[in-house]
Design an enzyme around this catalytic site. Structure first.
Site, PDB file in Angstrom:
ATOM      1  N   ASN A   9      -0.033  -1.050   5.306  1.00  0.00           N
ATOM      2  CA  ASN A   9      -1.444  -0.842   5.644  1.00  0.00           C
ATOM      3  C   ASN A   9      -2.171  -0.586   4.329  1.00  0.00           C
ATOM      4  O   ASN A   9      -2.027   0.482   3.746  1.00  0.00           O
ATOM      5  CB  ASN A   9      -1.563   0.362   6.591  1.00  0.00           C
ATOM      6  N   TRP A  10      -2.942  -1.567   3.912  1.00  0.00           N
ATOM      7  CA  TRP A  10      -3.605  -1.452   2.599  1.00  0.00           C
ATOM      8  C   TRP A  10      -4.873  -0.621   2.631  1.00  0.00           C
ATOM      9  O   TRP A  10      -5.502  -0.394   1.609  1.00  0.00           O
ATOM     10  CB  TRP A  10      -3.931  -2.842   2.053  1.00  0.00           C
ATOM     11  N   LYS A  11      -5.300  -0.213   3.830  1.00  0.00           N
ATOM     12  CA  LYS A  11      -6.512   0.599   3.969  1.00  0.00           C
ATOM     13  C   LYS A  11      -7.656  -0.079   3.205  1.00  0.00           C
ATOM     14  O   LYS A  11      -7.746  -1.304   3.212  1.00  0.00           O
ATOM     15  CB  LYS A  11      -6.236   2.031   3.510  1.00  0.00           C
ATOM     16  N   HIS A  95      -5.601   4.034  14.117  1.00  0.00           N
ATOM     17  CA  HIS A  95      -5.124   4.767  12.937  1.00  0.00           C
ATOM     18  C   HIS A  95      -5.855   6.107  12.832  1.00  0.00           C
ATOM     19  O   HIS A  95      -7.040   6.202  13.161  1.00  0.00           O
ATOM     20  CB  HIS A  95      -5.344   3.930  11.667  1.00  0.00           C
ATOM     21  N   GLU A  97      -7.115   7.588  10.437  1.00  0.00           N
ATOM     22  CA  GLU A  97      -8.325   7.563   9.607  1.00  0.00           C
ATOM     23  C   GLU A  97      -9.506   6.984  10.388  1.00  0.00           C
ATOM     24  O   GLU A  97     -10.655   7.396  10.175  1.00  0.00           O
ATOM     25  CB  GLU A  97      -8.053   6.795   8.296  1.00  0.00           C
ATOM     26  N   GLU A 167       2.537   8.494  13.289  1.00  0.00           N
ATOM     27  CA  GLU A 167       2.085   8.920  11.966  1.00  0.00           C
ATOM     28  C   GLU A 167       1.538  10.342  12.045  1.00  0.00           C
ATOM     29  O   GLU A 167       0.363  10.540  12.404  1.00  0.00           O
ATOM     30  CB  GLU A 167       0.985   7.988  11.452  1.00  0.00           C
ATOM     31  N   GLY A 173      -0.529  10.277   3.143  1.00  0.00           N
ATOM     32  CA  GLY A 173      -1.136  10.342   1.814  1.00  0.00           C
ATOM     33  C   GLY A 173      -0.983  11.690   1.144  1.00  0.00           C
ATOM     34  O   GLY A 173      -1.650  11.985   0.163  1.00  0.00           O
ATOM     35  N   SER A 213       3.768   8.886   4.077  1.00  0.00           N
ATOM     36  CA  SER A 213       4.486   9.068   2.807  1.00  0.00           C
ATOM     37  C   SER A 213       5.870   8.413   2.796  1.00  0.00           C
ATOM     38  O   SER A 213       6.816   8.977   2.243  1.00  0.00           O
ATOM     39  CB  SER A 213       4.580  10.552   2.446  1.00  0.00           C
ATOM     40  N   GLY A 234       1.489   3.191   3.699  1.00  0.00           N
ATOM     41  CA  GLY A 234       0.185   3.162   3.042  1.00  0.00           C
ATOM     42  C   GLY A 234       0.352   2.996   1.544  1.00  0.00           C
ATOM     43  O   GLY A 234       0.594   1.898   1.037  1.00  0.00           O
ATOM     44  N   GLY A 235       0.271   4.107   0.833  1.00  0.00           N
ATOM     45  CA  GLY A 235       0.273   4.099  -0.632  1.00  0.00           C
ATOM     46  C   GLY A 235       1.365   3.247  -1.267  1.00  0.00           C
ATOM     47  O   GLY A 235       1.101   2.454  -2.182  1.00  0.00           O
TER      48      GLY A 235
HETATM   49  P1  13P Z   1       0.851   6.839   3.243  1.00  0.00           P
HETATM   50  O1  13P Z   1       2.095   5.987   3.231  1.00  0.00           O
HETATM   51  O2  13P Z   1      -0.012   6.618   2.037  1.00  0.00           O
HETATM   52  O3  13P Z   1       1.156   8.278   3.511  1.00  0.00           O
HETATM   53  O4  13P Z   1      -0.046   6.329   4.471  1.00  0.00           O
HETATM   54  C1  13P Z   1       0.540   6.181   5.709  1.00  0.00           C
HETATM   55  C2  13P Z   1      -0.395   5.464   6.593  1.00  0.00           C
HETATM   56  O5  13P Z   1      -1.447   5.957   6.942  1.00  0.00           O
HETATM   57  C3  13P Z   1      -0.023   4.103   7.029  1.00  0.00           C
HETATM   58  O6  13P Z   1      -0.847   3.646   8.042  1.00  0.00           O
END
Ligand code: 13P
Length: 249
Positions: A9-11, A95, A97, A167, A173, A213, A234-235
């Site tokens: 997920n590149w956000k 998600h 966010e 999640e 993050g 994470s 994510g990251g």
């Molecule tokens: P991180 O891997 O950066 O913690 O993010 C997880 C995430 O929100 C994937 O959708």
């Protein structure tokens, strides 16, 4: 046997050019992998470039949301019909966010999920508790409420096109990942809820990803748990080497 699914997920990261360059490099590294599904979810803007670069690839293009209607006066939104035509295969819904910053709710996720499925796309439905909810011992209650809301009216026949991502909000993050055992406990709980709602076979076939994470250093232990079937990253999905290492856990 559930096939592992690793999704990035590149956000709101990567320009169109960065996205295309990234998937070209990733494609080279992922050649020949067929024992797991690989998905990347760029911003809407980068979808066409990513789809084009992945045309002959084992990596599937995804995106991070989709509307509950196929067209209409909904400023700022993109519909599943448009995404389907553009070549998208998977849509992330719900998600944390989106829930936190864009007012996403379970009933809305449910409407979006129905329209995503109606358009022949697959969905990754996200659930997860906040730190305060965990500390109050409310994790299972929160997850159950989210699952009930998101899956209202979703039939048995649609379950093969749905992946759930657990999640925990406190692990996103933050570098603080749930321990593999903590994550597995919630995954097993989700599977039990699905067994109650559908049946044992559907629950056994459902893939449940962990997100929060995930890194090359912890993916193997997470994937070693019986109810963890993949990762939503994510990251660590933003660098070719770390994402490739996670896929190759
Ligand atoms: P991180 O891997 O950066 O913690 O993010 C997880 C995430 O929100 C994937 O959708």
């Amino acid at each position: 046997m559930r096939k592992p699914i690793i999704a990035g997920n590149w956000k709101m990261y990567k320009t169109v050019k960065e996205s295309a360059d990234f998937v070209k490099q990733l494609h080279e590294k992922m050649k020949g992998i067929s024992d797991r599904e690989i998905v990347v979810c760029p911003t809407f803007l980068s979808v066409p470039a990513v789809v084009e670069a992945l045309r002959f690839s084992n990596i599937q293009p995804g995106c991070q949301d989709a509307h509950w209607e196929n067209e209409g006066a909904y400023t700022g939104n993109v519909s599943p019909a448009m995404l389907k035509e553009a070549g998208v295969k998977y849509v992330i819904l719900g998600h944390s966010e989106k829930r936190q910053y864009d007012g996403e709710t379970d009933p809305r996720i449910n409407l979006k999920l129905k329209n995503v499925l109606k358009n022949g796309l697959k969905a990754i439905v996200c659930v997860g508790e906040t730190l305060a909810e965990r500390e109050l011992g409310k994790t299972e209650k929160v997850i159950e409420t989210q699952i009930q809301g998101c899956f209202e009216g979703i039939g048995l026949g649609d379950m093969a096109d749905i992946v759930i991502a657990y999640e925990p909000v406190w692990a996103i993050g933050t570098g603080k990942n749930a321990t593999p055992e903590q994550a597995n406990e919630v995954h097993a709980f989700i599977r039990k809820l699905m067994e109650k709602k559908y049946n044992a076979e559907t629950a056994q076939q459902l893939r449940i990803q962990y997100g929060g994470s995930v890194k090359p250093e912890n993916v193997k232990q997470l994937m070693g748990q019986p109810d963890i079937d993949g990762a939503l990253v994510g990251g660590a999905s933003l660098k070719v080497d770390s994402f490739a290492a996670i896929v190759g856990f």
